[in-house]
Motif scaffolding. Sequence first.
Motif, mmCIF file in Angstrom:
data_model
loop_
_atom_site.group_PDB
_atom_site.id
_atom_site.type_symbol
_atom_site.label_atom_id
_atom_site.label_comp_id
_atom_site.label_asym_id
_atom_site.label_seq_id
_atom_site.Cartn_x
_atom_site.Cartn_y
_atom_site.Cartn_z
ATOM 1 N N ILE A 186 9.234 -7.957 -115.920
ATOM 2 C CA ILE A 186 8.787 -6.865 -116.734
ATOM 3 C C ILE A 186 8.580 -5.546 -116.078
ATOM 4 C CG2 ILE A 186 6.327 -7.126 -116.534
ATOM 5 C CD1 ILE A 186 6.099 -6.322 -119.636
ATOM 6 N N GLN A 187 8.248 -5.738 -114.684
ATOM 7 C CA GLN A 187 8.033 -4.547 -114.053
ATOM 8 C C GLN A 187 9.517 -3.764 -113.660
ATOM 9 O OE1 GLN A 187 5.020 -2.935 -112.716
ATOM 10 N NE2 GLN A 187 6.781 -1.318 -112.014
ATOM 11 N N ASP A 188 10.395 -4.545 -113.347
ATOM 12 C CA ASP A 188 11.891 -4.038 -113.400
ATOM 13 C C ASP A 188 12.302 -3.142 -114.459
ATOM 14 O OD1 ASP A 188 11.839 -5.198 -110.581
ATOM 15 O OD2 ASP A 188 12.895 -6.845 -111.019
ATOM 16 N N CYS A 189 12.246 -3.986 -115.772
ATOM 17 C CA CYS A 189 12.656 -3.334 -116.818
ATOM 18 C C CYS A 189 11.878 -2.124 -117.252
ATOM 19 C CB CYS A 189 12.348 -4.147 -117.905
ATOM 20 S SG CYS A 189 13.418 -3.821 -119.492
ATOM 21 N N ALA A 190 10.583 -2.071 -116.851
ATOM 22 C CA ALA A 190 9.775 -0.715 -117.027
ATOM 23 C C ALA A 190 10.389 0.211 -116.152
ATOM 24 C CB ALA A 190 8.307 -1.058 -116.965
ATOM 25 N N GLU A 191 10.714 -0.062 -114.848
ATOM 26 C CA GLU A 191 11.130 0.919 -114.185
ATOM 27 C C GLU A 191 12.570 1.535 -114.500
ATOM 28 O OE1 GLU A 191 11.546 -0.850 -110.144
ATOM 29 O OE2 GLU A 191 9.224 -0.939 -109.961
ATOM 30 N N VAL A 192 13.368 0.943 -115.079
ATOM 31 C CA VAL A 192 14.663 1.263 -115.622
ATOM 32 C C VAL A 192 14.302 2.292 -116.889
ATOM 33 C CG1 VAL A 192 16.857 0.591 -116.847
ATOM 34 C CG2 VAL A 192 15.898 -0.702 -114.927
ATOM 35 N N VAL A 193 13.346 1.849 -117.775
ATOM 36 C CA VAL A 193 13.405 2.845 -119.058
ATOM 37 C C VAL A 193 12.587 3.892 -118.350
ATOM 38 C CG1 VAL A 193 11.725 2.822 -120.591
ATOM 39 C CG2 VAL A 193 12.876 0.554 -120.534
ATOM 40 N N LYS A 205 18.730 -7.617 -115.178
ATOM 41 C CA LYS A 205 19.059 -8.987 -115.164
ATOM 42 C C LYS A 205 17.914 -9.756 -114.483
ATOM 43 C CE LYS A 205 23.991 -8.266 -114.669
ATOM 44 N NZ LYS A 205 25.158 -8.430 -113.700
ATOM 45 N N THR A 206 17.054 -9.263 -113.636
ATOM 46 C CA THR A 206 15.868 -10.167 -113.154
ATOM 47 C C THR A 206 14.822 -10.668 -114.135
ATOM 48 O OG1 THR A 206 14.197 -8.287 -112.960
ATOM 49 C CG2 THR A 206 15.735 -8.582 -111.027
ATOM 50 N N GLY A 207 14.957 -9.944 -115.494
ATOM 51 C CA GLY A 207 13.956 -10.436 -116.509
ATOM 52 C C GLY A 207 12.592 -10.034 -116.025
ATOM 53 N N LYS A 213 18.368 -26.760 -117.311
ATOM 54 C CA LYS A 213 18.598 -25.467 -116.947
ATOM 55 C C LYS A 213 17.491 -24.367 -117.053
ATOM 56 C CE LYS A 213 23.271 -26.476 -116.977
ATOM 57 N NZ LYS A 213 24.356 -26.415 -115.992
ATOM 58 N N ILE A 214 16.498 -25.095 -117.430
ATOM 59 C CA ILE A 214 15.491 -23.816 -117.830
ATOM 60 C C ILE A 214 14.964 -23.134 -116.387
ATOM 61 C CG2 ILE A 214 13.027 -23.908 -118.075
ATOM 62 C CD1 ILE A 214 14.469 -23.728 -120.727
ATOM 63 N N VAL A 215 15.068 -23.863 -115.283
ATOM 64 C CA VAL A 215 14.484 -22.980 -113.931
ATOM 65 C C VAL A 215 15.485 -22.111 -113.512
ATOM 66 C CG1 VAL A 215 13.935 -23.471 -111.667
ATOM 67 C CG2 VAL A 215 12.990 -24.978 -113.448
ATOM 68 N N SER A 216 16.688 -22.634 -113.587
ATOM 69 C CA SER A 216 18.079 -21.948 -113.084
ATOM 70 C C SER A 216 18.405 -20.778 -114.000
ATOM 71 C CB SER A 216 19.112 -22.865 -112.995
ATOM 72 O OG SER A 216 19.753 -23.216 -114.052
ATOM 73 N N SER A 217 17.738 -20.806 -115.215
ATOM 74 C CA SER A 217 18.136 -19.658 -116.192
ATOM 75 C C SER A 217 16.931 -18.473 -116.014
ATOM 76 C CB SER A 217 18.197 -20.080 -117.882
ATOM 77 O OG SER A 217 16.887 -20.708 -118.018
ATOM 78 N N CYS A 218 16.013 -18.913 -115.216
ATOM 79 C CA CYS A 218 14.865 -17.758 -114.837
ATOM 80 C C CYS A 218 14.128 -17.537 -116.166
ATOM 81 C CB CYS A 218 15.499 -16.469 -114.131
ATOM 82 S SG CYS A 218 16.234 -16.731 -112.593
ATOM 83 N N ILE A 219 14.037 -18.221 -116.846
ATOM 84 C CA ILE A 219 12.858 -18.156 -117.815
ATOM 85 C C ILE A 219 11.616 -18.241 -117.611
ATOM 86 C CG2 ILE A 219 12.075 -19.264 -120.142
ATOM 87 C CD1 ILE A 219 14.701 -20.014 -120.888
ATOM 88 N N ARG A 220 11.033 -17.373 -118.088
ATOM 89 C CA ARG A 220 9.422 -17.272 -117.588
ATOM 90 C C ARG A 220 8.472 -16.923 -118.593
ATOM 91 N NH1 ARG A 220 7.712 -12.302 -117.858
ATOM 92 N NH2 ARG A 220 9.014 -10.568 -118.010
ATOM 93 N N PRO A 221 7.242 -17.236 -118.432
ATOM 94 C CA PRO A 221 6.140 -16.968 -119.422
ATOM 95 C C PRO A 221 5.938 -15.579 -119.601
ATOM 96 C CG PRO A 221 5.279 -18.678 -117.724
ATOM 97 C CD PRO A 221 6.631 -18.071 -117.207
ATOM 98 N N ILE A 222 5.452 -15.284 -120.884
ATOM 99 C CA ILE A 222 5.135 -13.702 -121.279
ATOM 100 C C ILE A 222 4.030 -13.264 -120.062
ATOM 101 C CG2 ILE A 222 3.909 -12.446 -122.904
ATOM 102 C CD1 ILE A 222 6.608 -12.733 -123.769
ATOM 103 N N THR A 223 4.182 -11.902 -119.645
ATOM 104 C CA THR A 223 3.207 -11.310 -118.890
ATOM 105 C C THR A 223 1.683 -11.335 -119.588
ATOM 106 O OG1 THR A 223 4.665 -10.108 -117.978
ATOM 107 C CG2 THR A 223 2.660 -9.261 -117.668
#
Length: 153
Positions: free
Chosen positions: A100-107, A96-98, A51-61
């Motif tokens: 970093i760019q999207d999260c930074a935009e929200v902040v 929910k996308t996980g 389930k790793i791929v479907s959970s959208c886990i990704r490496p750190i930027t």
Amino acid sequence: MFEIGDKIVYPMHGAGTIKAIEEKELAGQTQEYYVINMKIGDMQVMIPASKIVSSCIRPITDIRALKQLIHNFHHGESDEVLPWKQRYKVNSEKIKTGEIQDCAEVVRDLLRMNKEKTLNSSEKKMLDHAYKFLNSELESIKGITDNQIKSFS
């Protein structure tokens, strides 16, 4: 796909480190699981390798992407002014996308709004959650400076 010691981002949970890859038997089936220590909440999660791929886990930027991220944070355009319910939905989807760019935009957008008028309690919670999520990844980027982290506040 990932190895023990890899730093990852799990959408909606933030950054973590893969501490182990273990085989577990559940309901008569043996599966491989990634054991991940999450920075936020100091919790541990186990995710089946299947389930790793479907959970959208990704490496750190990496540090190379950080310069553009900081620029967009300070100089990017905020989304148009939407009614708060629509804005909340759009921001929730971004988190929910996980990414970093999207999260930074929200902040960024919620911090800008908060300077103009007080956020409602739901958006205050969202800002707090998004900031913790963003900060958990920033603190995990190899080579980042304290000043770079502080530029997101």
